[in-house]
Design a protein around this motif. Structure first.
Motif, PDB file in Angstrom:
ATOM      1  N   LYS B  28     100.594  99.549 -42.490  1.00  0.00           N
ATOM      2  CA  LYS B  28     100.119  99.629 -41.107  1.00  0.00           C
ATOM      3  C   LYS B  28      99.419  98.333 -40.714  1.00  0.00           C
ATOM      4  CE  LYS B  28      99.567 104.621 -40.782  1.00  0.00           C
ATOM      5  NZ  LYS B  28     100.356 104.923 -39.581  1.00  0.00           N
ATOM      6  N   ASN B  30      99.911  96.202 -38.412  1.00  0.00           N
ATOM      7  CA  ASN B  30      99.626  96.058 -36.980  1.00  0.00           C
ATOM      8  C   ASN B  30      98.243  96.568 -36.624  1.00  0.00           C
ATOM      9  OD1 ASN B  30     101.962  94.980 -36.066  1.00  0.00           O
ATOM     10  ND2 ASN B  30     102.953  96.950 -35.647  1.00  0.00           N
ATOM     11  N   LEU B  31      97.928  97.723 -37.196  1.00  0.00           N
ATOM     12  CA  LEU B  31      96.688  98.404 -36.824  1.00  0.00           C
ATOM     13  C   LEU B  31      95.463  97.677 -37.356  1.00  0.00           C
ATOM     14  CD1 LEU B  31      95.264 100.802 -35.539  1.00  0.00           C
ATOM     15  CD2 LEU B  31      95.601 102.052 -37.659  1.00  0.00           C
ATOM     16  N   ALA B  34      94.897  94.310 -35.704  1.00  0.00           N
ATOM     17  CA  ALA B  34      94.347  94.412 -34.344  1.00  0.00           C
ATOM     18  C   ALA B  34      92.853  94.740 -34.384  1.00  0.00           C
ATOM     19  CB  ALA B  34      95.099  95.480 -33.553  1.00  0.00           C
TER      20      ALA B  34
END
Lengths: 251, 276
Positions: B28, B30-31, B34
């Motif tokens: 994950k 991306n999470l 970010a």
């Protein structure tokens, strides 16, 4: 979709019912049995309300269903993508803007940046937050925050939607809009689980109800029947009103 | 019909839960990326210099230390400045591993309590954030190395594997310290007290090789795991071959950390939401 739960969750928080406290041999409090012996299953298109007094285990049950807390004994099987809206203040970055929070929640739910951008416009429109989406959400009122989180959660078309009490924070027009959206969602063969004290919200949205009492299932069945039985029990239980407070105003 | 996405069976976790969680978290990216970017930006939002503050504060620190403490070492001022510029940047990352590690789940309790995400998401976010600061500080360090002519490519590349070993350990340590602090809040206060002392016990303001073998400072430095993490990374950066015994120590520590991380995850993974 099957949904059997037999949970036995000890929570290290104090709750009223003494029978639910777990003590060890030396007389120390080891836990509270928040839910015990709860079993049910739901399928596509089912809409179930969870009712009960404060501290009866409603929210804990929702947390177990959402996969946040693991039951100590028992089994939970879920088929489908779950979105939970259990606590409005959780799962947001308060200092980030509304738009950034759309991104975070989208990513957390497992979507890619491109998919989130596709939904952004729809979320902005449904939440009616407009320019406020560029402001940090710590500046939002409870109702605004609820709109944002509800809009995000439902925009990504979950298969299983778990909602707690706080939907009542919205104003009347938003509540109606939310009810319409939940109906649409259930028509698309999703599962809705809603914990609430609001008779109207429950009757508008659910077909069955589960009545929790002291962490156990008191009754389960058609929504109207259960809600009426629950409300009758509440009326009977009501203790005599406390002595009236008097506010004296002298000139 | 969609396949079973989530099954939870009451009882115990499996022994590999920590590693599985880490793998799920890594996917994950991306999470957590970010989240990390947001947190770094958050800290400097509404400040005029913004991220440049990291550079400014580090340059001020290195300059001040070199002026005040340059006389502590038999090395010349330029050598000592290079020593401090590299070592302190790296030390700050090691310290962040310990202090951020304690807070890693506690400070994310609203997310832990609202979504069934892999716990390693929070650890990866925290390490990524510390890495970002390290990157900026180390850029200053490398600039000093170039200016003083310490960087020797024939030796300095050895810092790269050392860096990855330390990075991996950082993930492991943050995970088990995070669980431990979630259960025992005192751990965090203990770690703050220890890290303050570690600043003096780790050869940053002084040079280990200059202390006679058997002396108190030398002995304390040899017993301090931070010294060895720093040795395998900083020595090649400064153009020396690292002490092979430090690599051995780090190898053993990595094994111990893997076991501690797996053990802590096994005991704590399913209980974390209750503890927070």
């Amino acid at each position: 979709m099957t949904f059997p739960v037999r949970g036995r969750v000890a929570k290290e928080l104090d709750q009223q019912a003494a029978s639910r406290m777990i003590w060890d041999e030396e007389g120390r409090l080891r836990g509270v049995r928040a839910i015990d012996d709860v079993s049910f299953s739901l399928r596509r298109g089912n809409r179930m309300a969870i009712i009960g007094e404060n501290g009866s285990g409603k929210t804990t049950l929702l947390q177990v269903l959402a996969g946040i807390m693991a039951p100590e004994t028992g089994r939970l099987a879920i088929r489908g993508r779950i979105t939970n809206l259990i606590n409005i203040n959780l799962g947001t970055q308060p200092e980030a803007t509304g738009h950034q929070n759309i991104t975070f929640r989208g990513l957390a739910a497992g979507y890619k940046h491109a998919e989130i951008e596709e939904k952004r416009q729809e979320i902005a429109e449904f939440s009616e937050l407009g320019e406020f989406l560029d402001m940090p959400i710590e500046t939002y009122s409870a109702g605004m925050r609820m709109r944002l989180v509800f809009s995000i959660a439902t925009a990504f078309t979950p298969e299983i939607l778990i909602l707690d009490e706080w939907l009542s924070a919205g104003d009347l027009s938003f509540k109606e809009k939310a009810t319409r959206r939940m109906n649409e969602f259930v028509e698309k063969a999703g599962i809705l689980i809603l914990a609430s004290h609001s008779r109207k919200l429950i009757l508008d949205n659910c077909e069955t109800a589960l009545w929790m009492e002291q962490g156990r299932v008191r009754a389960m069945g058609p929504v109207l029947e259960i809600v009426d039985a629950y409300e009758d029990a509440q009326k009977q239980k009501k203790s005599p009103p406390p002595p009236a407070l008097r506010l004296a105003v002298s000139h | 019909m969609t396949e079973v996405q989530y099954i939870s069976i009451g009882g115990r976790s499996d022994y590999l839960v920590g590693l599985k969680d880490l793998v799920r978290g890594l996917s994950k990216v991306n999470l957590w990326w970010a989240f990390a970017v947001d947190e770094v930006q958050q800290r400097y939002r509404r400040s005029k210099l913004g991220l440049a503050w990291i550079v400014v504060s580090y340059v001020i620190f290195v300059a001040a230390i070199s002026i005040f403490f340059g006389g502590f070492s038999v090395k010349g001022v330029s050598d000592f400045t290079a020593h401090v510029a590299v070592n302190y940047a790296f030390f700050a990352f090691l310290i962040a591993t310990v202090t951020d590690g304690c807070a890693v789940f506690r400070s994310n309790k609203t997310w832990v309590g609202s979504m069934p995400l892999p716990h390693s998401i929070y650890v990866l976010k925290s390490v990524a954030r510390a890495l970002f600061v390290l990157g900026i500080n180390m850029a200053v360090g490398i600039f000093v190395l170039l200016a003083t002519g310490h960087l020797r490519t024939s030796v300095s590349w050895l810092a790269v594997p050392a860096f990855f070993v330390v990075l991996f350990n950082s993930l492991l340590i943050q995970t088990y310290l995070g669980y431990l602090t979630a259960r025992f809040r005192d751990v965090e206060h203990l770690m703050v007290s220890l890290t303050r002392v570690l600043f003096f016990m780790t050869p940053i303001l002084w040079v280990r090789a200059e202390q006679p073998v058997g002396s108190l400072r030398r002995t304390l430095a040899d017993l301090n795991p931070f010294t060895h993490a720093m040795e395998i990374f900083s020595a090649p950066m400064l153009g020396h071959m690292p002490d092979p015994s430090s690599w051995q120590v780090m190898g053993i520590l990595t094994g111990v950390n893997i076991l501690l991380m797996m053990g802590a995850s096994y005991l704590a993974h399913r209980r974390l939401p209750y503890w927070l």
